[in-house]
Design an enzyme around this catalytic site. Structure first.
Site, PDB file in Angstrom:
ATOM      1  N   GLU A   1      10.312   1.534   1.730  1.00  0.00           N
ATOM      2  CA  GLU A   1       9.008   1.532   2.384  1.00  0.00           C
ATOM      3  C   GLU A   1       8.831   0.343   3.333  1.00  0.00           C
ATOM      4  O   GLU A   1       8.076   0.435   4.299  1.00  0.00           O
ATOM      5  CB  GLU A   1       7.896   1.524   1.332  1.00  0.00           C
ATOM      6  CG  GLU A   1       7.900   2.743   0.448  1.00  0.00           C
ATOM      7  CD  GLU A   1       7.631   4.029   1.215  1.00  0.00           C
ATOM      8  OE1 GLU A   1       6.849   4.002   2.182  1.00  0.00           O
ATOM      9  OE2 GLU A   1       8.228   5.068   0.847  1.00  0.00           O
TER      10      GLU A   1
ATOM     11  N   GLU B   1       0.839  -1.211   0.000  1.00  0.00           N
ATOM     12  CA  GLU B   1       0.000   0.000   0.000  1.00  0.00           C
ATOM     13  C   GLU B   1       0.871   1.256   0.000  1.00  0.00           C
ATOM     14  O   GLU B   1       0.569   2.235  -0.677  1.00  0.00           O
ATOM     15  CB  GLU B   1      -0.921  -0.039   1.207  1.00  0.00           C
ATOM     16  CG  GLU B   1      -1.694   1.229   1.463  1.00  0.00           C
ATOM     17  CD  GLU B   1      -1.381   1.807   2.825  1.00  0.00           C
ATOM     18  OE1 GLU B   1      -0.915   2.967   2.880  1.00  0.00           O
ATOM     19  OE2 GLU B   1      -1.587   1.110   3.836  1.00  0.00           O
TER      20      GLU B   1
END
Length: 1055
Positions: A192, A114
Site C-alpha cells: 500500500e 488509512e
C-alpha cells in the site's frame, strides 16, 4: 481529502483535491430484508441485558428540531473515547471511526495507514476485508479518508444486519489491524505504501519503486492544480508542525517511511483515547444500548493513555503580507501556453468563529463567487488577466479558517502578478466601501438558506452530518453545534433587517484589515518533470550502490514473495470468519417509480412524479438535440453554459442571476445523450443500434411551491431570451474551458482514454467524445479564434443552434413534487409550452452519421505530461438486437472487485482499475487510474477470460456477487433524482417489466454464467482497441516491449 480508491467498482474517476477517487458511494437494499447465515452472523446484543452506564458517561443530549434529530454525546469511562449518537427517522444508518492524525513529515504515513488498516485484522485475517465487503454488502457508503489532521472510516447501510457487519469489520480493522503483525505488517506497507521492487538483480539498475500510494501521489504531483492547493496550505501555515506537512505524502519523501515509524504512528494515534465514534440512525432499529455495546466490545481491550492528548498548535496570524513562489511541471512538448497561477490567501482566525460569523462568511462567499455575475468573480474574469478563478474563498476545513482567491492562466511576469493582486484588493475595498445591493444579498441569502433546508431531503444526510460534526469535534469543540442553523440564520436576518452592514464588516475584519495575507505564484517549469524523474533515478541508483549482491538477491526474493502473497487466495476458513449476507431474503421485486404521462398541445409531453418533496417543485425541460447538425454539436457545451450564465433581453447577467438566486433553488441548462435500446422479444430492451443515439438539451430547476410561477417564468426566459451577443463573456468562457481541459487531461486521463475508445464503436460514443472528450480541445481553440476575429459568424451560429432547439414539438416537461404541490406546478405547464415556438415552425431532425472507414482495432498513445499512466482497452461484446442478461452486471462487478483489483491494483500498483459495461451499448471497457504500468496492465486485461475459466466461482463468492449487484440496483437517490431517472427510462422505453426481468436474472445468476461470459471477454482480448494517456517516455518504453503489430501510435493528447 484523500479517499481509499474504489476505482475497481465503477467506471470513470474524479478526484477530490485531485488526489483520490471519490467514487465512494455504494448501494443498499431498499427495505432491508437481507439476512445473515447462522455461521457468520454478527449477533445483535440483547439490549435489555446491557447496562451501558457502567462503561459510558452521558455528557449531553440535545434535540435539534430543525433537523428532526436528537444528538447525545458520550464518553467511555476507561479510555476516554468520545461517542456521538444521533437518533433520526432515517433508514440509512451511518457509522464512522475517526482519529485525529497529526503527521510530522511528508512520508504520507496517515494516508498509507488509512489504506493499510483495511488489509486484514485480528478477527478477520483476510488480505483485504474491505474488498470482501465491497463484493457482497448492501452498503450505501464504504470508504476511508485522510485529511491534513484526521482520518475517517465511515460506512452506511439501510439494512440493519449489514450495518452491524460493516461496523464490526471496521472497528476490528481500526483497533486490531494486521499491520501490527511483524510478518504481515511489513508486507502491507510494501503493497500500500512503497517498496523496492527487484525483478532482475543482474540489471544495471535493478531497483524501482512500487506501491499504491506512491503511484497515486505521483499522479497528484503531476497536476498543477493539486500542487497549487498544497502550496497554499503549506505557506499559509509556514512552519506549522502539522499543516505545513502533506498528509498524503510527497513521492520524494514516501520512500523514507520505515515500518517502525509506520507501526508507531498507528500505536500513537489509533487508540480509543484519540477516537471520535459517530453513530446515526433510527433508534428502533439501533437502540442506544446496542450501539454502545458494539463499541464496548472493542473499547474494553484498551487501557487509558498516559499523558495529555496531543493538540494542534494554533498558527499565529502574520503581522504583514508576504509572498511565496513555487513551480509546477509543464511538458516541454505540450501545446499548452506557459502561464502562472496568482493567488491571494488569508489565515482568518486564532479563536473559534461563532456560528453567525461562519454563516455570514458563507453568504459573503456567495456574494463574491456564487455566480458568474458575482461581485468579485465578474471583474476578475472580465479583466482578461487570467483564464479561470482559483481558490474557493472561505474554507473551514481545518482548525483555523482560510480564504483564498486568484487566477490561473495568467501571463508570466511580476507585472501581471501585480495587476491580479491589485484588482482583487481594489475590488474587495470597493465592496467594503459601498456594500452589496439589496437584491444581491437577497439572492445569496436565499441560496444559502435553500441549501441548508434541502439537506434534510438528501438520502445521504447522515454522512453530511458526520462531516459537519467532525469540523468541530476534531478540535475539541462542540460536535452538536454544527447541526443547528436556525438561530444563526435568524440572527443574521435580524442584523440585515436592522441595517447592519454585516458583509462589509466581515470583509474588513477578516480580509482587508487582516495582514495575515499570502500572495502565491505558481509558475511553469518545463524541466521539472525530467528533474523529478532524474531525482528518482538518482535515489534508486544511490540505494543500489549501498546493496551487496546478497542484498539485491534478498530484495528480489522479497519481491517474489510479495507478488506470491498478493496473488494468493484467502483460505476458506479465513473467509468464513467474515460476516456475510445471504441471498435468500433479498427483495425480489424492483421498486417502481411513480410516473403519469399526459400528451400536451403542439407535440409536447408532460411527465409527473408524485414524490415526498416537502413542498419543493423540481422542473426538467428536455428538448430534442437531433434538430442540430452533427457539425454543430461540438459547440453545444458552450451554448449550454451561455444559456445558464448570461443575462436575457430584459435582465442583464447580474440582475438575472439574482432573480434566480432569490426566487429558486437553482436553474441550469446542460445536455444528455443515451443509446436507445432496440426492442427484443416480448418488448424487452436489447442492445441498441450503433448508429442511433438520443440526445436532449436539459433545463433543470427547483423552487418552493410558493415560487413555482417564478421558476417557470425564469426557465422560459432562460431558454428563449438569453442574450447571446456577448463576445467578451464568450471569450472568457472559452479560455476557462481550455485551461480546465488542460488540467483534467492530466488528472483524469482514464476518462479521456475511455472516451477515445468509445468514439470508435458507436454514434453515441462519437457524439459524447466530440462534446466532452479530447476533440473538444480543438473545438475550444477554434471557437476562441473565431470569437476574437469574426464574432458575428460565431454569434450567428450559436443563435441558429438555439432557434433549432427551441420548439414545443417533442419537448418533455418533467415535474416531481408532492401531492399538495403538483397541481400548482402542472397548471403552469400549458403557458410554458405556449411560449415555445409551435410545432409548425420546428426545425427538421438532422441525420447524424459518424465517420466510417476506421480500421479497427486501433492502438493509440495519447501523450501528455504526467508521471503516471491511464490505460484503456475495450470493444462491443454484444451485437445490436441482443438482449443482455442481468448476470452481466453481476459478473463485471465481481471482476472489478476480484480479479482486476488484485491484478492491476494490488499486484500492479495502480491506484484503481475498472471494467465498465453498457447494457444498451454492449460495450465492455477496461480502464486504469494512476497506473505505473502499461504493458502489464494490458496483459492483465487480456487475462480476465482465463481467470473466469480457471477460477470457477464458488457458492459463497457467487452469493456475495449477487448481493452486491442488487445493492447497486437499490442504491438510494434523492427525490429529484428519482423523477429524473424515471423520465430517462421513459425516453429509453425501459419498462418496469424489463427492470423486473433484469432483477430476476441478477438473482438467478449461476456459476455457469461466469464461464459463458468469458467468451464475450475473449473478444476484447483479441479485437479490442487500446488508448493510453501517458508521458512520451512511458509510451516509448511500452512500444519497446510491445510487438510491432500492437504498438501504440503516439500523438499529442491535446491538439
Amino acid at each position: 481529502m484523500h479517499f481509499r480508491s474504489l476505482m475497481a467498482l465503477l467506471p470513470g474517476a474524479a478526484a477530490m483535491r485531485a488526489v483520490r477517487s471519490p467514487m465512494a458511494m455504494g448501494s443498499a437494499l431498499r427495505g432491508g430484508l437481507a439476512t445473515m447465515s447462522t455461521q457468520t452472523a454478527v449477533r445483535a446484543p440483547d439490549a435489555s441485558t446491557y447496562d451501558w452506564t457502567h462503561d459510558f458517561d452521558l455528557l449531553t443530549t440535545e434535540h435539534v428540531s430543525e433537523r428532526a434529530l436528537t444528538a447525545s454525546l458520550y464518553r467511555h469511562k476507561s479510555t476516554g473515547a468520545e461517542v456521538l449518537s444521533i437518533d433520526a427517522d432515517d433508514e440509512n444508518k451511518v457509522f464512522s471511526c475517526n482519529f485525529r492524525t497529526l503527521p510530522k513529515d511528508d512520508t504520507g504515513v496517515p494516508h498509507i495507514l488509512e489504506h493499510s488498516v483495511l488489509c486484514g485484522s485480528r478477527k478477520y485475517p483476510l488480505k483485504e476485508p474491505f474488498v470482501e465487503l465491497l463484493k457482497g454488502s448492501l452498503k450505501t457508503f464504504l470508504n476511508a479518508m485522510t485529511a491534513p489532521d484526521k482520518t475517517m472510516y465511515p460506512v452506511a447501510s439501510m439494512n440493519t444486519q449489514d450495518f452491524r457487519n460493516l461496523v464490526d469489520v471496521y472497528l476490528d480493522a481500526c483497533f486490531h489491524p494486521l499491520i501490527r503483525d511483524p510478518v504481515r505488517g511489513p508486507q502491507i506497507l510494501k503493497q500500500e505504501g512503497w517498496h523496492y521492487e527487484v525483478t532482475d538483480p543482474q540489471k544495471a539498475q535493478p531497483l524501482s519503486y512500487k506501491g499504491v500510494v506512491f503511484n497515486e501521489m505521483k499522479g497528484v504531483y503531476s497536476s498543477a492544480d493539486s500542487r497549487h492547493y498544497r502550496a497554499i496550505q503549506r505557506h499559509l501555515f509556514r512552519g506549522h508542525p502539522i499543516y505545513s506537512i502533506d498528509s498524503g505524502g510527497d513521492p520524494r519523501a514516501i520512500p523514507a517511511l520505515t515500518y517502525e515509524a509506520f507501526e508507531a504512528f498507528h500505536k500513537t494515534y489509533y487508540h480509543p483515547a484519540n477516537a471520535r465514534l459517530f453513530l446515526y440512525g433510527r433508534p428502533d432499529e439501533l437502540p442506544i444500548s446496542e450501539r454502545l455495546f458494539m463499541l464496548q466490545a472493542y473499547l474494553r481491550d484498551f487501557t487509558p493513555l498516559d499523558g495529555a492528548a496531543e493538540v494542534i498548535p494554533v498558527q499565529a496570524l502574520a503581522t504583514a503580507p508576504y509572498e511565496a513562489s513555487e513551480a509546477y511541471p509543464l511538458d516541454p512538448n505540450s501545446p499548452v501556453a506557459p502561464t502562472q497561477f496568482v493567488t491571494l490567501a488569508w489565515l482568518l482566525n486564532t479563536e473559534p468563529l461563532a456560528p453567525k460569523t461562519k454563516l455570514g462568511l458563507s453568504v459573503l462567499n456567495h456574494l463574491l463567487f456564487g455566480t458568474s455575475a458575482s461581485a468579485l468573480e465578474r471583474p476578475l474574469m472580465a479583466s482578461g488577466l487570467g483564464a479561470s478563478i482559483t481558490g474557493g474563498g472561505y474554507s473551514s476545513g481545518l482548525q483555523q479558517a482560510t480564504w483564498q482567491v486568484g487566477l490561473k492562466g495568467v501571463v508570466l511576469g511580476d507585472d501581471a502578478k501585480e495587476k491580479v493582486t491589485h484588482l482583487i484588493l481594489e475590488t474587495l475595498e470597493q465592496c467594503a466601501a459601498t456594500g452589496f445591493e439589496a437584491d444581491a444579498i437577497e439572492a445569496s441569502m436565499n441560496t444559502i438558506e435553500f441549501r441548508l433546508r434541502s439537506l434534510s431531503a438528501s438520502p445521504m444526510k447522515g454522512m453530511s452530518f458526520l462531516y459537519a460534526t467532525l469540523g468541530e469535534w476534531n478540535y475539541n469543540r462542540d460536535p452538536i453545534a454544527p447541526l443547528y442553523f436556525e438561530a444563526a440564520l435568524a440572527e443574521l436576518k435580524a442584523d440585515l433587517a436592522a441595517g447592519t452592514p454585516v458583509f462589509q464588516q466581515l470583509l474588513k475584519t477578516f480580509l482587508l484589515d487582516n495582514p495575515s495575507r499570502l500572495t502565491l505564484t505558481l509558475t511553469p517549469d518545463t524541466a521539472l518533470g525530467a528533474a523529478l524523474a532524474a531525482q528518482e533515478a538518482a535515489a534508486l541508483a544511490a540505494a543500489a550502490q549501498t546493496f551487496e549482491a546478497t542484498d539485491l538477491a534478498r530484495l528480489a526474493a522479497e519481491t517474489s514473495e510479495l507478488k506470491a502473497q498478493q496473488a494468493a487466495h484467502d483460505p476458506p476458513e479465513a473467509l468464513a470468519k467474515l460476516p456475510v449476507l445471504t441471498t435468500s431474503d433479498l427483495e425480489t421485486r424492483s421498486a417502481p417509480l411513480p410516473i403519469e404521462i399526459e400528451p400536451q398541445a403542439e407535440g409536447a409531453t408532460l411527465l409527473t412524479h408524485e414524490l415526498p418533496t416537502d413542498g419543493i417543485v423540481y422542473l426538467d425541460v428536455a428538448l430534442e438535440l437531433r434538430r442540430l447538425s452533427l457539425d454543430d454539436l461540438p459547440l453545444l457545451p458552450l451554448l449550454t453554459r451561455m444559456l445558464s450564465e448570461l443575462g436575457t433581453a430584459t435582465s442583464d447577467e447580474t440582475a438575472f442571476s439574482r432573480r434566480i438566486g432569490s426566487q429558486t433553488g437553482g436553474l441550469r441548462v446542460s445536455y444528455t445523450t443515451m443509446r436507445k435500446p432496440l426492442l427484443g422479444p416480448n418488448g424487452l430492451a436489447a442492445v441498441g443500434s450503433a448508429d442511433e443515439v438520443q440526445g436532449y438539451l436539459m433545463l433543470r430547476g427547483k423552487a418552493v411551491v410558493s415560487k413555482c410561477g417564478n421558476l417557470f417564468d425564469l426557465a422560459t426566459e432562460m431558454l428563449t431570451s438569453t442574450n447571446l451577443n456577448q463576445p467578451e463573456r464568450v471569450k472568457e468562457m472559452l479560455k476557462e474551458s481550455k485551461v480546465g481541459l488542460e488540467a483534467s487531461a492530466v488528472s483524469a486521463g482514464n476518462s479521456y482514454a475511455s472516451s477515445t475508445l468509445a468514439a470508435q464503436y458507436s454514434l453515441e460514443g462519437y457524439v459524447d467524445d466530440l462534446m466532452s472528450g479530447l476533440p473538444q480541445y480543438s473545438t475550444i481553440k477554434e471557437a476562441l479564434a473565431v470569437a476574437e476575429t469574426d464574432w458575428p459568424t460565431l454569434r450567428s451560429r450559436l443563435e441558429r443552434m438555439r432557434s433549432a432547439l427551441l420548439t414545443s414539438d417533442g419537448a418533455i416537461i418533467n415535474l416531481s413534487a408532492d401531492a399538495a404541490s403538483l397541481p400548482t406546478a402542472t397548471a403552469l405547464v400549458t403557458s410554458l409550452i405556449a411560449r415555445l415556438p409551435p410545432k409548425a415552425d420546428a426545425a427538421a431532425l438532422q441525420p447524424w452519421v459518424r465517420p466510417l472507414g476506421l480500421v479497427l482495432p486501433t492502438r493509440t498513445g495519447l501523450q501528455i505530461g504526467t508521471q503516471v499512466n491511464y490505460v484503456a482497452k475495450g470493444c462491443p461484446i454484444y451485437a445490436p438486437g441482443e438482449i443482455v442478461r442481468g448476470a452481466a452486471s453481476v459478473i463485471t462487478r465481481y471482476l472489478r472487485t476480484a480479479y482486476l483489483w488484485d491484478a492491476v491494483r494490488v499486484q500492479g500498483g495502480a491506484y484503481g482499475c475498472s471494467l465498465g459495461f453498457g447494457r444498451t451499448s454492449g460495450l465492455a471497457l477496461y480502464s486504469s487510474y494512476r497506473d505505473p504500468n502499461i504493458v502489464d496492465t494490458l496483459a492483465a486485461y487480456d487475462g480476465t477470460a482465463a481467470f473466469l475459466r480457471e477460477r470457477p466461482i464458488g457458492p459463497a463468492e457467487l452469493s456475495k456477487a449477487i448481493i452486491g449487484a442488487i445493492g447497486d440496483l437499490d442504491s438510494p437517490s434523492s427525490v429529484d433524482s428519482k423523477g429524473y431517472t424515471s423520465m430517462l427510462r421513459y425516453v429509453q422505453q425501459i419498462s418496469e417489466e424489463d427492470r423486473q426481468r433484469w432483477r430476476n436474472e441478477v438473482l438467478a445468476t449461476t456459476a455457469a454464467d461466469f464461464v459463458e461470459f468469458a467468451e464475450r471477454l475473449d473478444t476484447v482480448a483479441s479485437k479490442g482497441s487500446v488508448a493510453v494517456v501517458a508521458s512520451e517516455t512511458a509510451l516509448g518504453e511500452a512500444n519497446k516491449v510491445l510487438s510491432t503489430e500492437v504498438q501504440l501510435r503516439v500523438r499529442p493528447a491535446l491538439e
